[in-house]
Design a protein around this motif. Structure first.
Motif, PDB file in Angstrom:
ATOM      1  N   SER A 175       0.829  -1.196   0.000  1.00 35.46           N
ATOM      2  CA  SER A 175       0.000   0.000   0.000  1.00 35.46           C
ATOM      3  C   SER A 175       0.867   1.251   0.000  1.00 35.46           C
ATOM      4  O   SER A 175       2.089   1.193   0.201  1.00 35.46           O
ATOM      5  CB  SER A 175      -0.905   0.004   1.237  1.00 35.46           C
ATOM      6  N   LYS A 176       0.230   2.392  -0.210  1.00 33.79           N
ATOM      7  CA  LYS A 176       0.959   3.669  -0.169  1.00 33.79           C
ATOM      8  C   LYS A 176       1.581   3.857   1.221  1.00 33.79           C
ATOM      9  O   LYS A 176       1.106   3.341   2.224  1.00 33.79           O
ATOM     10  CB  LYS A 176       0.022   4.831  -0.480  1.00 33.79           C
ATOM     11  N   GLY A 177       2.662   4.615   1.253  1.00 31.98           N
ATOM     12  CA  GLY A 177       3.289   4.941   2.525  1.00 31.98           C
ATOM     13  C   GLY A 177       4.197   3.880   3.091  1.00 31.98           C
ATOM     14  O   GLY A 177       4.741   4.056   4.185  1.00 31.98           O
ATOM     15  N   THR A 178       4.392   2.775   2.357  1.00 33.19           N
ATOM     16  CA  THR A 178       5.277   1.717   2.848  1.00 33.19           C
ATOM     17  C   THR A 178       6.733   2.092   2.595  1.00 33.19           C
ATOM     18  O   THR A 178       7.094   2.480   1.486  1.00 33.19           O
ATOM     19  CB  THR A 178       4.968   0.381   2.141  1.00 33.19           C
ATOM     20  N   TYR A 179       7.557   1.968   3.631  1.00 31.20           N
ATOM     21  CA  TYR A 179       8.995   2.198   3.487  1.00 31.20           C
ATOM     22  C   TYR A 179       9.679   0.851   3.328  1.00 31.20           C
ATOM     23  O   TYR A 179       9.711   0.039   4.266  1.00 31.20           O
ATOM     24  CB  TYR A 179       9.557   2.936   4.703  1.00 31.20           C
ATOM     25  N   ILE A 180      10.250   0.606   2.141  1.00 35.80           N
ATOM     26  CA  ILE A 180      10.894  -0.678   1.882  1.00 35.80           C
ATOM     27  C   ILE A 180      12.177  -0.798   2.695  1.00 35.80           C
ATOM     28  O   ILE A 180      12.547  -1.883   3.147  1.00 35.80           O
ATOM     29  CB  ILE A 180      11.169  -0.861   0.372  1.00 35.80           C
ATOM     30  N   ARG A 181      12.863   0.321   2.931  1.00 32.29           N
ATOM     31  CA  ARG A 181      14.046   0.292   3.795  1.00 32.29           C
ATOM     32  C   ARG A 181      13.688  -0.212   5.189  1.00 32.29           C
ATOM     33  O   ARG A 181      14.391  -1.042   5.776  1.00 32.29           O
ATOM     34  CB  ARG A 181      14.648   1.699   3.922  1.00 32.29           C
ATOM     35  N   THR A 182      12.593   0.312   5.718  1.00 32.70           N
ATOM     36  CA  THR A 182      12.150  -0.094   7.053  1.00 32.70           C
ATOM     37  C   THR A 182      11.737  -1.558   7.063  1.00 32.70           C
ATOM     38  O   THR A 182      12.031  -2.289   8.019  1.00 32.70           O
ATOM     39  CB  THR A 182      10.979   0.791   7.512  1.00 32.70           C
ATOM     40  N   LEU A 183      11.075  -1.996   5.997  1.00 31.29           N
ATOM     41  CA  LEU A 183      10.677  -3.396   5.898  1.00 31.29           C
ATOM     42  C   LEU A 183      11.911  -4.302   5.931  1.00 31.29           C
ATOM     43  O   LEU A 183      11.942  -5.311   6.656  1.00 31.29           O
ATOM     44  CB  LEU A 183       9.883  -3.621   4.618  1.00 31.29           C
ATOM     45  N   ALA A 184      12.945  -3.944   5.165  1.00 30.11           N
ATOM     46  CA  ALA A 184      14.173  -4.738   5.147  1.00 30.11           C
ATOM     47  C   ALA A 184      14.838  -4.744   6.519  1.00 30.11           C
ATOM     48  O   ALA A 184      15.307  -5.795   6.994  1.00 30.11           O
ATOM     49  CB  ALA A 184      15.134  -4.187   4.098  1.00 30.11           C
ATOM     50  N   GLU A 185      14.889  -3.573   7.169  1.00 31.29           N
ATOM     51  CA  GLU A 185      15.494  -3.490   8.498  1.00 31.29           C
ATOM     52  C   GLU A 185      14.739  -4.345   9.510  1.00 31.29           C
ATOM     53  O   GLU A 185      15.346  -5.047  10.336  1.00 31.29           O
ATOM     54  CB  GLU A 185      15.529  -2.036   8.967  1.00 31.29           C
ATOM     55  N   ASP A 186      13.399  -4.288   9.449  1.00 25.43           N
ATOM     56  CA  ASP A 186      12.585  -5.051  10.405  1.00 25.43           C
ATOM     57  C   ASP A 186      12.742  -6.557  10.188  1.00 25.43           C
ATOM     58  O   ASP A 186      12.757  -7.331  11.160  1.00 25.43           O
ATOM     59  CB  ASP A 186      11.117  -4.642  10.275  1.00 25.43           C
ATOM     60  N   ILE A 187      12.838  -6.978   8.941  1.00 23.18           N
ATOM     61  CA  ILE A 187      13.083  -8.399   8.662  1.00 23.18           C
ATOM     62  C   ILE A 187      14.438  -8.808   9.222  1.00 23.18           C
ATOM     63  O   ILE A 187      14.595  -9.867   9.842  1.00 23.18           O
ATOM     64  CB  ILE A 187      13.002  -8.677   7.145  1.00 23.18           C
ATOM     65  N   GLY A 188      15.443  -7.952   9.041  1.00 21.42           N
ATOM     66  CA  GLY A 188      16.773  -8.238   9.567  1.00 21.42           C
ATOM     67  C   GLY A 188      16.781  -8.362  11.079  1.00 21.42           C
ATOM     68  O   GLY A 188      17.438  -9.261  11.643  1.00 21.42           O
ATOM     69  N   GLU A 189      16.049  -7.459  11.759  1.00 26.55           N
ATOM     70  CA  GLU A 189      15.992  -7.535  13.215  1.00 26.55           C
ATOM     71  C   GLU A 189      15.262  -8.795  13.663  1.00 26.55           C
ATOM     72  O   GLU A 189      15.649  -9.430  14.647  1.00 26.55           O
ATOM     73  CB  GLU A 189      15.300  -6.293  13.775  1.00 26.55           C
ATOM     74  N   ALA A 190      14.200  -9.173  12.954  1.00 29.97           N
ATOM     75  CA  ALA A 190      13.466 -10.388  13.298  1.00 29.97           C
ATOM     76  C   ALA A 190      14.335 -11.631  13.126  1.00 29.97           C
ATOM     77  O   ALA A 190      14.134 -12.649  13.815  1.00 29.97           O
ATOM     78  CB  ALA A 190      12.208 -10.499  12.440  1.00 29.97           C
ATOM     79  N   LEU A 191      15.317 -11.549  12.225  1.00 26.47           N
ATOM     80  CA  LEU A 191      16.244 -12.662  12.018  1.00 26.47           C
ATOM     81  C   LEU A 191      17.431 -12.610  12.993  1.00 26.47           C
ATOM     82  O   LEU A 191      18.241 -13.534  13.045  1.00 26.47           O
ATOM     83  CB  LEU A 191      16.779 -12.637  10.579  1.00 26.47           C
ATOM     84  N   GLY A 192      17.538 -11.521  13.748  1.00 23.00           N
ATOM     85  CA  GLY A 192      18.572 -11.401  14.758  1.00 23.00           C
ATOM     86  C   GLY A 192      19.929 -10.951  14.253  1.00 23.00           C
ATOM     87  O   GLY A 192      20.917 -11.021  15.000  1.00 23.00           O
ATOM     88  N   CYS A 193      19.994 -10.481  13.012  1.00 27.10           N
ATOM     89  CA  CYS A 193      21.301 -10.102  12.458  1.00 27.10           C
ATOM     90  C   CYS A 193      21.311  -8.708  11.838  1.00 27.10           C
ATOM     91  O   CYS A 193      22.364  -8.213  11.436  1.00 27.10           O
ATOM     92  CB  CYS A 193      21.751 -11.133  11.418  1.00 27.10           C
ATOM     93  N   GLY A 194      20.153  -8.081  11.722  1.00 27.94           N
ATOM     94  CA  GLY A 194      20.091  -6.772  11.081  1.00 27.94           C
ATOM     95  C   GLY A 194      20.168  -6.873   9.567  1.00 27.94           C
ATOM     96  O   GLY A 194      20.512  -7.932   9.021  1.00 27.94           O
ATOM     97  N   ALA A 195      19.846  -5.769   8.888  1.00 28.90           N
ATOM     98  CA  ALA A 195      19.859  -5.762   7.426  1.00 28.90           C
ATOM     99  C   ALA A 195      19.776  -4.330   6.916  1.00 28.90           C
ATOM    100  O   ALA A 195      19.401  -3.407   7.650  1.00 28.90           O
ATOM    101  CB  ALA A 195      18.692  -6.580   6.870  1.00 28.90           C
ATOM    102  N   HIS A 196      20.143  -4.154   5.654  1.00 31.14           N
ATOM    103  CA  HIS A 196      19.910  -2.883   4.969  1.00 31.14           C
ATOM    104  C   HIS A 196      19.693  -3.146   3.485  1.00 31.14           C
ATOM    105  O   HIS A 196      19.986  -4.235   2.984  1.00 31.14           O
ATOM    106  CB  HIS A 196      21.078  -1.906   5.173  1.00 31.14           C
ATOM    107  N   LEU A 197      19.159  -2.136   2.798  1.00 32.37           N
ATOM    108  CA  LEU A 197      18.931  -2.235   1.359  1.00 32.37           C
ATOM    109  C   LEU A 197      20.221  -1.974   0.598  1.00 32.37           C
ATOM    110  O   LEU A 197      20.912  -0.990   0.856  1.00 32.37           O
ATOM    111  CB  LEU A 197      17.899  -1.188   0.902  1.00 32.37           C
TER     112      LEU A 197
END
Length: 302
Positions: A175-197
């Protein structure tokens, strides 16, 4: 010797621009505007300089409909790097933390699946959102971090592919307003290792896709007549709306700002005259179709 003064002209239409890397959306817009010598232009949603892909550019009368695409769903393909978090959430920022990556393909798929559907996101500091009139990215560059409220967005489709143990590709329909950077970061945190685009490419805005999009470089290599071939008609932004054709009497009433009878029960519609020329957008109110946005009558077709 001074350069000859540019003559701006009325250009009406929609350009599907493939925005290049390291160029802001406004810079890309202004370059496209100059190539067409268009008196008026606007785009339908910002892409970061790091991002490439679909940037619909509206010229002339098409700018009246550009706001409708700001609310549209969008699709992206993102390259994600696990194990590193950065100040900006993407490859342009300073690396803040490095952690070991011990993620199996099954773990990645399980975590990614948790982000499908309605989710809450906290907008990044490096964003154009404003606080007390200042963009957040300006505050971030000064080392200032402020509290941001979480926003509700919807991830319609989400898939992770091409995982090599550290990198993977993320396919997002959102949907509108989604930050893909934030989505990638949140997935990384959920995996316990962090992430970036590492990279981001927009492939769709509403009903418009990268298919048929053209680069600035390709436009620069064309003569003016060749460039206009890439312009879509004014109603290219409106294909999600039902179409209504009016007879002569109703056409005249509608074009002068008056309501006309309709069989539609609710919502908006793109409205044409009997010859198929777009008059504008109508909105159903009190059982009649009222003008919502009208085109100037002398507008030229793209």
């Amino acid at each position: 010797m001074s350069k000859p003064r540019r003559t701006w002209k009325q250009v009406d239409g929609v350009l599907l621009l493939d925005k290049p890397l390291h160029l802001s959306s406004n810079d890309a817009l202004q370059k496209a505007r100059r190539l067409f010598s268009a008196a008026k232009a606007g785009h339908t949603g910002t892409l970061d300089p790091l991002a490439t892909g679909l940037l619909p550019v509206c010229f002339g009368e098409a700018t009246k409909f550009s706001a409708d695409l700001l609310d549209a769903d969008k699709a992206y393909v993102a390259d994600v790097r696990l194990g590193e978090t950065t100040a900006t959430g993407d490859a342009e920022g300073e690396i803040l933390q490095t952690r070991p990556v011990q993620v199996s393909p099954e773990q990645l798929q399980a975590v990614v699946a948790r982000f499908l559907g309605p989710i809450a996101q906290i907008p990044p500091m490096y964003s154009a959102l404003k606080r007390d009139g200042k963009p957040l990215y300006e505050l971030a560059r000064q080392g200032i971090e402020v509290e941001r409220e979480a926003r509700q967005v919807v991830i319609h489709q989400l898939a992770a592919t091409d995982f090599d143990g550290v990198h993977f590709r993320l396919h997002v329909d959102c949907s509108k307003g989604t930050y893909i950077r934030t989505l990638a970061e949140d997935i990384g945190e959920a995996l316990g290792c962090g992430a970036h685009l590492r990279a981001l490419r927009r492939t769709r805005v509403g009903p418009l896709t990268l298919e048929g999009a053209v680069s600035l470089e390709a436009l620069e290599n064309l003569e003016e007549d060749g460039r206009t071939v890439h312009l879509l008609p004014l109603d290219a932004l409106l294909h999600s709306l039902p179409a209504v054709a009016l007879e002569a009497e109703a056409e005249a009433r509608f074009a002068h700002g008056n309501p006309v009878p309709t069989e539609l029960l609710a919502g908006k519609a793109r409205v044409y005259d009997g010859a198929g020329k777009l008059l504008g957008v109508g909105e159903v109110r009190s059982g009649a179709l009222w003008p919502f946005r009208l085109l100037r009558q002398e507008q030229t077709a793209a």
